[in-house]
Scaffold this motif. Structure first.
Motif, PDB file in Angstrom:
ATOM      1  N   ASP A 207       0.700  -1.094  -0.039  1.00 29.29           N
ATOM      2  CA  ASP A 207      -0.056  -0.060   0.051  1.00 29.29           C
ATOM      3  C   ASP A 207       0.771   1.377   0.069  1.00 29.29           C
ATOM      4  O   ASP A 207       1.660   1.096   0.882  1.00 29.29           O
ATOM      5  N   ASP A 209       0.113   4.311   1.150  1.00 28.93           N
ATOM      6  CA  ASP A 209      -0.182   5.098   1.999  1.00 28.93           C
ATOM      7  C   ASP A 209       0.597   5.317   3.410  1.00 28.93           C
ATOM      8  O   ASP A 209      -0.369   4.887   3.741  1.00 28.93           O
ATOM      9  N   LYS A 341      -5.408   8.543   7.961  1.00 31.39           N
ATOM     10  CA  LYS A 341      -5.215   9.607   6.019  1.00 31.39           C
ATOM     11  C   LYS A 341      -7.001   9.681   6.426  1.00 31.39           C
ATOM     12  O   LYS A 341      -7.790   9.490   7.306  1.00 31.39           O
TER      13      LYS A 341
END
Ligand SMILES: CC(=O)N[C@H]1[C@@H](OP(=O)(O)OP(=O)(O)OC[C@H]2O[C@@H](n3ccc(=O)[nH]c3=O)[C@H](O)[C@@H]2O)O[C@H](CO)[C@H](O)[C@@H]1O
Ligand SMILES: [Mn+2]
Length: 350
Positions: A207, A209, A341
């Motif tokens: 990922d 992020d 996030k």
């Protein structure tokens, strides 16, 4: 008269030998790749798409130049389980010796690929991802980053250390985050077919992020590698968010399941990951034809795949943490962690 004829004959013989050598060489090459595909059973691509260098402990010469602490049979970590019931290691801090493991894998000098996707607003994570990877991921090994994005011009140029390369691949975007996440399987499969298979020995699909925070090294290399999701390592299998509808190809019944694996990290030898992505992609697409989408998209299909194709190495949650989660006593080191996030702000849909 006799002399030129003899010369011609010698030339003809040499020519014949060259042709014979080339023919033999070609036959042997074909035979070699056939043998490889027979024994591995998973080589489904034509013409050897993947490199076949592998660690063969038995044949690697262990020199005496490395002196390291004697491994103990009696003393080690007792607060965590470091092996699965099918005898695959579960990698935790203090279960491996950094110098020893690096020395062993350096002998095969592997190239390790990383794939990450940065579609839509997720491009903003690329810089930190790459910069922290340069500090912690497979330091002093050959690394190739493959960044898949719909906005190649927004990918920052990060200074890479020697032996490390960045490839940017242009892909189309989507209005659904679920589709972006799930279609990673398809794009990785295709990229292995087109080039990663020839350019790397191992691959990790991660990922974007997220940030690396501590060493992620050769201790993670193996044939098929998955990570235990940090949110579920203490849970009963009944609580795992597997897909529970039998209509989906990701279905796992309540009384089955080993661990809950995170979709943010999987990897291994390129040909094993190729098989995984191909199967998960197919299952996801078949579900789509039947108008069903698994609870956690490709993560659900990944969990189903790994239940029946056991990973040969399992990474502890040290290799997939989440910034919002406090460190627990078992996780002595956090190596890779998802950033906090704002889902509403960052995703194209709910
Ligand atoms: C920590 C963890 O296990 N995360 C998994 C989890 O949620 P996550 O909340 O971690 O999913 P996510 O929003 O990070 O999406 C997964 C990945 O898809 C890419 N992306 C997503 C949306 C977008 O608009 N643009 C974009 O580029 C990006 O690389 C991102 O890292 O469940 C997802 C199921 O679908 C994936 O399996 C994730 O890997
Ligand atoms: Mn994520």
């Amino acid at each position: 008269m006799f002399f030129p004829c003899k010369k011609t004959c010698i030339l003809l013989v040499i020519f014949g030998l060259v042709i014979w050598y080339l023919y033999l060489h070609d036959v042997l090459k074909r035979w070699g790749s056939l043998v490889i595909s027979n024994t591995a059973e998973i080589m489904v691509l034509p013409e050897r798409p993947c490199r076949t260098r592998d660690l063969d402990m038995a044949s690697s010469e262990i020199e005496n130049r490395l002196s390291y602490k004697q491994p103990s049979v009696l003393v080690g970590r007792t607060d965590v389980v470091a092996v699965t019931p099918w005898l695959a290691p579960i990698v935790w801090e203090k279960t491996f010796n950094v110098e020893l493991i690096d020395d062993i894998y350096k002998r095969i000098n592997p190239t390790i690929a990383i794939t990450v996707f940065a579609v839509g607003k997720y491009v903003k994570f690329v810089q930190d991802f790459l910069e922290t990877a340069e500090k912690h991921f497979m330091v002093s090994f050959n690394v190739r980053y493959y960044v898949f994005t719909d906005q190649p011009h927004k990918i920052p140029s990060v200074k890479l250390n020697e032996g490390r390369y960045l490839h940017v691949k242009n892909i189309s975007g989507s209005t659904r985050w679920q589709e972006i996440s799930a279609r990673r399987m398809e794009f990785i499969q295709k990229a292995i077919e087109s080039n990663i298979g020839k350019e790397a020995d191992y691959i990790f699909c991660l990922d974007v992020d997220s940030k690396f925070k501590d060493r992620w090294g050769a201790e993670t290399l193996d044939r098929l590698v998955a990570v235990i999701h940090p949110g579920y390592y203490e849970s009963d299998r009944k609580q795992f968010p597997y897909e529970r509808r039998s209509a989906s190809l990701a279905y796992i019944p309540m009384d089955q399941g080993d661990y809950y694996y995170g979709g943010a990290v999987f990897g291994g030898r390129v040909e094993y990951v190729y098989n995984l992505t191909k199967k998960c992609r197919k299952a996801f697409e078949k579900d789509k034809e039947n108008s069903i989408e698994a609870a956690w998209q490709e993560e659900s299909h990944l969990n189903r795949y790994l239940l029946y194709n056991k990973p040969t190495k399992v990474l502890s949650p040290e290799y997939l943490w989440q910034d919002f989660k406090d460190r627990t006593k078992e996780a002595q080191v956090i190596r890779f962690s998802g950033v906090i996030k704002n889902y509403k702000e960052i995703r194209p849909n709910k």
